[in-house]
Design a protein around this motif. Structure first.
Motif, short mmCIF file in Angstrom:
data_model
loop_
_atom_site.label_atom_id
_atom_site.label_comp_id
_atom_site.label_asym_id
_atom_site.label_seq_id
_atom_site.Cartn_x
_atom_site.Cartn_y
_atom_site.Cartn_z
N ALA A 1 0.83 -1.21 0.00
CA ALA A 1 0.00 0.00 0.00
C ALA A 1 0.86 1.26 0.00
CB ALA A 1 -0.93 -0.01 1.21
N ALA A 2 1.94 1.24 0.78
CA ALA A 2 2.83 2.40 0.82
C ALA A 2 3.51 2.62 -0.53
CB ALA A 2 3.88 2.21 1.92
N SER A 3 3.90 1.53 -1.18
CA SER A 3 4.55 1.64 -2.48
C SER A 3 3.60 2.17 -3.54
CB SER A 3 5.09 0.26 -2.90
OG SER A 3 5.64 0.30 -4.19
N GLU A 4 2.38 1.67 -3.54
CA GLU A 4 1.38 2.12 -4.52
C GLU A 4 1.01 3.59 -4.28
OE1 GLU A 4 -2.16 -0.28 -6.35
OE2 GLU A 4 -2.85 0.61 -4.47
N LEU A 5 0.89 3.97 -3.01
CA LEU A 5 0.57 5.36 -2.69
C LEU A 5 1.66 6.30 -3.20
CD1 LEU A 5 -1.32 7.35 -1.18
CD2 LEU A 5 0.08 6.96 0.85
N ALA A 6 2.91 5.92 -2.98
CA ALA A 6 4.02 6.76 -3.43
C ALA A 6 4.04 6.88 -4.95
CB ALA A 6 5.34 6.19 -2.91
N ALA A 7 3.70 5.79 -5.64
CA ALA A 7 3.75 5.80 -7.10
C ALA A 7 2.65 6.63 -7.73
CB ALA A 7 3.69 4.36 -7.62
N TRP A 8 1.52 6.78 -7.05
CA TRP A 8 0.35 7.42 -7.66
C TRP A 8 -0.14 8.68 -6.94
CZ3 TRP A 8 -1.25 6.18 -12.39
CH2 TRP A 8 -0.80 4.96 -12.90
N GLU A 9 0.54 9.08 -5.88
CA GLU A 9 0.05 10.25 -5.15
C GLU A 9 0.14 11.53 -5.98
OE1 GLU A 9 2.26 10.92 -1.58
OE2 GLU A 9 4.21 10.80 -2.57
N HIS A 10 0.98 11.55 -7.02
CA HIS A 10 1.06 12.75 -7.86
C HIS A 10 -0.27 13.02 -8.56
CE1 HIS A 10 1.89 9.49 -10.68
NE2 HIS A 10 1.58 10.32 -11.68
N LEU A 11 -1.01 11.97 -8.86
CA LEU A 11 -2.35 12.15 -9.44
C LEU A 11 -3.38 12.44 -8.35
CD1 LEU A 11 -2.66 9.43 -12.23
CD2 LEU A 11 -2.16 11.86 -12.47
N GLY A 12 -3.29 11.72 -7.25
CA GLY A 12 -4.28 11.88 -6.19
C GLY A 12 -4.20 13.24 -5.52
N LEU A 13 -2.99 13.72 -5.24
CA LEU A 13 -2.83 15.00 -4.54
C LEU A 13 -3.28 16.18 -5.40
CD1 LEU A 13 0.62 14.46 -2.77
CD2 LEU A 13 -1.65 14.45 -1.72
N ALA A 14 -3.24 16.00 -6.72
CA ALA A 14 -3.57 17.11 -7.63
C ALA A 14 -5.06 17.34 -7.79
CB ALA A 14 -2.94 16.83 -9.00
N THR A 15 -5.90 16.56 -7.06
CA THR A 15 -7.35 16.69 -7.25
C THR A 15 -8.01 17.67 -6.29
OG1 THR A 15 -7.74 14.79 -5.79
CG2 THR A 15 -7.52 14.34 -8.15
N ASP A 16 -7.25 18.25 -5.37
CA ASP A 16 -7.82 19.28 -4.48
C ASP A 16 -7.92 20.62 -5.20
OD1 ASP A 16 -7.94 17.47 -2.42
OD2 ASP A 16 -6.08 18.11 -1.46
N PHE A 17 -8.81 21.47 -4.72
CA PHE A 17 -8.87 22.83 -5.25
C PHE A 17 -7.52 23.53 -5.07
CE2 PHE A 17 -13.51 22.35 -4.60
CZ PHE A 17 -13.95 22.78 -5.83
N THR A 18 -7.13 24.31 -6.06
CA THR A 18 -5.90 25.08 -5.96
C THR A 18 -6.15 26.30 -5.07
OG1 THR A 18 -5.26 24.41 -8.18
CG2 THR A 18 -4.13 26.32 -7.24
N PRO A 19 -5.34 26.46 -4.00
CA PRO A 19 -5.58 27.60 -3.10
C PRO A 19 -5.39 28.93 -3.81
CG PRO A 19 -3.80 26.19 -2.29
CD PRO A 19 -4.21 25.67 -3.60
N ASN A 20 -6.21 29.89 -3.44
CA ASN A 20 -6.04 31.26 -3.98
C ASN A 20 -4.86 31.93 -3.28
OD1 ASN A 20 -8.30 31.07 -5.68
ND2 ASN A 20 -9.67 31.58 -3.97
N LEU A 21 -3.95 32.38 -4.06
CA LEU A 21 -2.75 33.04 -3.51
C LEU A 21 -2.95 34.54 -3.44
CD1 LEU A 21 -0.01 30.96 -5.40
CD2 LEU A 21 -0.92 30.61 -3.10
#
Length: 284
Positions: A264-284
């Motif tokens: 699970a840790a290996s799979e998370l590391a391999a695919w988190e670049h897609l998963g983390l990008a699904t949040d709203f982009t914060p307004n700067l």
């Protein structure tokens, strides 16, 4: 003069054999009180004969809600309380999902999931009134990671674990503890008389679910787990001041957990670049 505390009262489903029988035997050997249940209570006559003061045997099919309610009421009538409820009754069902009949699926879910829910719901008013107690749900290594051919059995146990996690959080403020037991292969009748096979054979699944069934049949009688040692481990967890949410029994299951966590840790590391990008982009 202070009265000595009474031994705890256990209610265990599925005591006719296997882990349930071993646990019943060890509970009684410790001087605890026991309501042992089985669809055929005459199979428990020897336990009652050896422990007439501390053991009661009741008929209980967990898929019959009226029997569940009656068993809980009889347990309280016999001993005045219930301290530990163990959901052990159930059986395996092996076969590819496409091979299983509607009736087989419904029966297995009833026995392994809905039956346990009935027992828990019937016992909760007693445990809440006491502000103490344990609920012990027997799960399976199939929940750690499931096998080809165990789709429905694994799903039933997975559902039971999901309920158990939520129940643990709900009951913690009330002084009631929940323990999920994840046993590996133990030398019981689970792979023998307690294992139902799919009635509809489809040859395309011989290399997946069929292979797993052959493995279970080959292992039957040679499983590495000792039910008596499992019983001692469960009792030890119940008697602990801080029991685990999950108690993993046997080297096979412990190795399986470590492998699953690493995967699970290996799979998370391999695919988190897609998963983390699904949040709203914060307004700067």
């Amino acid at each position: 003069m202070n009265e000595q505390p009474q031994p705890p009262v256990w209610l265990i489903t599925g005591c006719s054999g296997g882990l349930g029988r071993a646990l019943a035997t060890h509970v009684l050997a410790r001087g605890h009180r026991l309501v042992a249940t089985s669809r055929k209570p005459t199979q428990l006559d020897d336990l009652v004969a050896r422990h007439p003061e501390t053991c009661r045997a009741l008929a209980l099919d967990v898929t019959e809600p009226s029997q569940v309610k009656a068993a809980i009421a009889q347990a309280v009538a016999a001993f005045g309380r219930i301290d530990v409820v163990v959901n052990n009754a159930g059986y395996g069902l092996v076969g590819a999902l496409e091979e299983l009949s509607d009736e087989q699926i419904a029966r297995n879910l009833d026995a392994n999931f809905f039956g346990a829910l009935e027992v828990i719901r019937a016992a909760l008013p007693i445990l809440r009134a006491q502000h103490s107690g344990h609920i012990v749900n027997i799960s399976a290594a199939a929940v750690i990671s499931n096998y080809a051919g165990f789709s429905i059995y694994g799903a039933a146990k997975w559902a039971l674990e999901g309920v158990s996690e939520s129940l643990s959080a709900e009951l913690k403020p009330l002084g009631i503890k929940v323990i999920i037991v994840q046993p590996g292969p133990f030398r019981t009748e689970f792979s023998g008389r307690s294992l139902e096979r799919a009635g509809n054979h489809i040859a395309d699944y011989d290399r997946s679910s069929g292979k797993f069934l052959r493995f279970l049949e080959t292992m039957n009688g040679r499983q590495p787990g000792d039910p008596d040692k499992a019983a001692d481990a469960i009792i030890g967890a119940v008697e602990s001041n801080a029991p685990p949410l999950r108690l993993v029994l046997g080297k096979y299951a412990n190795d399986k957990v470590r492998k699953k966590l690493a995967s699970a840790a290996s799979e998370l590391a391999a695919w988190e670049h897609l998963g983390l990008a699904t949040d709203f982009t914060p307004n700067l």
